[in-house]
Scaffold this motif. Structure first.
Motif, mmCIF file in Angstrom:
data_model
loop_
_atom_site.group_PDB
_atom_site.id
_atom_site.type_symbol
_atom_site.label_atom_id
_atom_site.label_comp_id
_atom_site.label_asym_id
_atom_site.label_seq_id
_atom_site.Cartn_x
_atom_site.Cartn_y
_atom_site.Cartn_z
ATOM 1 N N ALA A 1 0.754 -1.287 0.348
ATOM 2 C CA ALA A 1 0.076 0.247 -0.019
ATOM 3 C C ALA A 1 0.883 0.673 0.111
ATOM 4 O O ALA A 1 2.130 1.079 0.887
ATOM 5 C CB ALA A 1 -1.069 -0.410 1.574
ATOM 6 N N ALA A 2 0.314 1.947 -0.902
ATOM 7 C CA ALA A 2 0.863 3.482 -1.261
ATOM 8 C C ALA A 2 0.675 4.740 -0.465
ATOM 9 O O ALA A 2 -0.752 4.770 0.333
ATOM 10 C CB ALA A 2 1.623 3.757 -2.590
ATOM 11 N N VAL A 3 1.895 5.217 0.903
ATOM 12 C CA VAL A 3 0.867 6.443 1.204
ATOM 13 C C VAL A 3 0.101 7.398 0.779
ATOM 14 O O VAL A 3 -0.288 7.463 -1.297
ATOM 15 C CB VAL A 3 2.093 8.070 1.690
ATOM 16 C CG1 VAL A 3 1.534 8.806 1.789
ATOM 17 C CG2 VAL A 3 2.921 7.452 2.200
ATOM 18 N N GLY A 4 -1.370 7.584 1.159
ATOM 19 C CA GLY A 4 -2.691 7.312 0.214
ATOM 20 C C GLY A 4 -3.672 6.587 -0.114
ATOM 21 O O GLY A 4 -4.845 6.730 -0.307
ATOM 22 N N ASP A 5 -3.613 5.225 0.349
ATOM 23 C CA ASP A 5 -3.850 4.510 -0.191
ATOM 24 C C ASP A 5 -4.789 4.071 1.538
ATOM 25 O O ASP A 5 -4.561 4.313 2.191
ATOM 26 C CB ASP A 5 -2.932 2.761 -0.513
ATOM 27 C CG ASP A 5 -2.374 2.739 -1.701
ATOM 28 O OD1 ASP A 5 -2.790 4.146 -2.257
ATOM 29 O OD2 ASP A 5 -2.006 1.999 -1.724
ATOM 30 N N ASP A 6 -5.897 3.623 1.115
ATOM 31 C CA ASP A 6 -6.725 2.537 2.301
ATOM 32 C C ASP A 6 -6.796 1.327 1.838
ATOM 33 O O ASP A 6 -7.039 1.332 0.479
ATOM 34 C CB ASP A 6 -8.589 3.761 1.865
ATOM 35 C CG ASP A 6 -8.048 5.401 2.440
ATOM 36 O OD1 ASP A 6 -7.817 5.747 1.384
ATOM 37 O OD2 ASP A 6 -8.553 5.559 2.944
ATOM 38 N N ILE A 7 -6.657 0.977 2.673
ATOM 39 C CA ILE A 7 -7.703 -0.365 3.369
ATOM 40 C C ILE A 7 -7.965 -0.694 3.719
ATOM 41 O O ILE A 7 -8.349 -0.920 4.634
ATOM 42 C CB ILE A 7 -5.451 -1.378 3.660
ATOM 43 C CG1 ILE A 7 -4.595 -0.712 3.125
ATOM 44 C CG2 ILE A 7 -5.751 -2.731 3.145
ATOM 45 C CD1 ILE A 7 -3.503 -0.956 3.551
#
Length: 128
Positions: free
Chosen positions: A88-94
Motif C-alpha cells: 500500500a502506498a502513501v495515500g492508499d486506503d485498505i
C-alpha cells in the motif's frame, strides 16, 4: 496499478464521501455501517505493527496509510515482507471486512521512513 490498490482507492473515496454526508452514523442515515472507534499507529522501527485498539463491536475497518509505503498481511502466522503480503502506498486506503482479518492485520514499512496508519472501525449494527 494492482487490483488491491484500485479497490482500496475506490473504498477510500466511498468512505470519505459517506463521512461527509453523515452516512457513517446511523443516527443520520439508517442502514449504513455504524462508526465505533478509531486508532492511529506510527512505526518506529522495522518490526510488524498490528491493530491493538479494536472495539468489541467492530466488524470492519478502513485504514489510511500516511508517511511511507507499507507491506501488509492478514495472517497472524506470517509477517509481511516484500515476498509475503500486499503493498500500500502513501495515500492508499485498505478496507478490511471481518473480525479475523482485523485481528490478523499486520504491516511493516518499506524502506526507512516511518509510516502512520489511521484506522476507522465500523460495526454491522444498523438502524432499520
Amino acid at each position: 496499478m494492482s487490483d488491491i490498490r484500485v479497490f482500496s482507492r475506490v473504498a477510500g473515496w466511498l468512505v470519505a464521501a459517506a463521512s461527509r454526508l453523515g452516512a457513517l452514523h446511523t443516527k443520520n442515515a439508517p442502514g449504513f455501517y455504524r462508526y465505533v472507534g478509531q486508532e492511529q499507529r506510527t512505526s518506529a522501527g522495522t518490526g510488524a505493527y498490528k491493530l491493538i485498539l479494536i472495539p468489541n463491536t467492530a466488524t470492519s475497518a478502513n485504514i489510511h496509510v500516511t508517511g511511507a509505503d507499507i507491506y501488509f498481511y492478514f495472517d497472524d502466522a506470517v509477517t509481511p515482507s516484500s515476498t509475503h503480503g500486499d503493498t500500500a502506498a502513501v495515500g492508499d486506503d485498505i478496507p478490511i471486512f471481518g473480525i479475523a482479518k482485523l485481528r490478523g492485520f499486520s504491516a511493516v514499512r518499506q524502506g526507512t521512513p516511518d509510516f502512520t496508519l489511521k484506522v476507522l472501525y465500523f460495526s454491522e449494527e444498523r438502524d432499520e
